[in-house]
Design a protein around this motif. Sequence first.
Motif, PDB file in Angstrom:
ATOM      1  N   UNK A  67      32.967  37.376  32.669  1.00  0.00           N
ATOM      2  CA  UNK A  67      33.670  38.634  32.441  1.00  0.00           C
ATOM      3  C   UNK A  67      32.896  39.767  33.109  1.00  0.00           C
ATOM      4  N   UNK A  68      33.580  40.549  33.918  1.00  0.00           N
ATOM      5  CA  UNK A  68      32.961  41.709  34.554  1.00  0.00           C
ATOM      6  C   UNK A  68      32.806  42.833  33.525  1.00  0.00           C
ATOM      7  N   UNK A  69      31.928  43.804  33.796  1.00  0.00           N
ATOM      8  CA  UNK A  69      31.681  44.873  32.821  1.00  0.00           C
ATOM      9  C   UNK A  69      32.938  45.573  32.313  1.00  0.00           C
ATOM     10  N   UNK A  70      33.895  45.838  33.203  1.00  0.00           N
ATOM     11  CA  UNK A  70      35.119  46.504  32.756  1.00  0.00           C
ATOM     12  C   UNK A  70      35.953  45.600  31.839  1.00  0.00           C
ATOM     13  N   UNK A  71      35.893  44.286  32.089  1.00  0.00           N
ATOM     14  CA  UNK A  71      36.589  43.339  31.214  1.00  0.00           C
ATOM     15  C   UNK A  71      35.888  43.249  29.856  1.00  0.00           C
TER      16      UNK A  71
END
Length: 216
Positions: free
Chosen positions: A139-143
Motif C-alpha cells: 500500500x502506498x502512503x496515500x492508500x
Amino acid sequence: MSIIAYYVHVDGAQLQAVREQPALVWNINSDPKFAKAALFDIDKDYDVLAWLLSEKKRKEQVRQVANYQAIRRDIASGKSLDKAEFDRVEAEELERLGAKPEDTDALPTDAALEAIEGRGTPSQRDPKLNLGMGAARLFKPEEVKKLSAALNRVRDADLRRTFDRKTMAKLDVGGIGWLQEPDSVLDEFLIPAFHRLRAFYADAAKRGHYVFVVYQ
C-alpha cells in the motif's frame, strides 16, 4: 500450523532495503536502520476480524463451506459429478446455509478486508517482497491514509453486530471451536486486536509510510 498475517510499515528508503533483502523484515523492530518503522501481527485473529467486518468475506465463507460440502457429497456418491450436477449440489448446500449462488469474486473488496488481509490485484503486489507465501500487497502512503480513515470509522458495535458464536461455528470461521469459546472472547481478544491493528495503520498514515502485508 496456523498461517499468520504480518503488517509492516516503512519509509521509502527502508522499503528499498527490504525489497533488496526481504529477510530484514524479521529484524525491523530491533534494527536501528528501521527507526520509526514497525512489524506487527495479531496472530490468526486477522481471519476472524475480516469475517466480522466484511460482508464479502462472510459471503465467501458461506460459499467455501457449501463447496466443501458439495465435494464431500461428490466423494460419497462414488462417482464424479459433472459440472452441472456439482453446481446443483452446491446450490443445495448454499440453500441449507440460507444463501443463494453468487459470484463472490465480482463483489467489491471493502476497505476493512483490504487492510486486514492485504487484498489486491496482481499489479498491486510487489514480487520482491516475497517471504515464502507469495508477493506482498503493498500500500502506498496515500492508500494507507485512506485505509486508516476507513478503519477509524469502524466502531466496536460493528464487531458486536456480527459476532455470533453459533453462526461462526457452523461456518468454521478461523478454524476455531466457537461453541467452546465464551462470549467474552470478543471483548478480551478480538476487539483489542482490532484496536491494535487500527493503531498500526494510524501510525503508518501519520508518518507517511508504506504498508505491506505478508503471510507466514
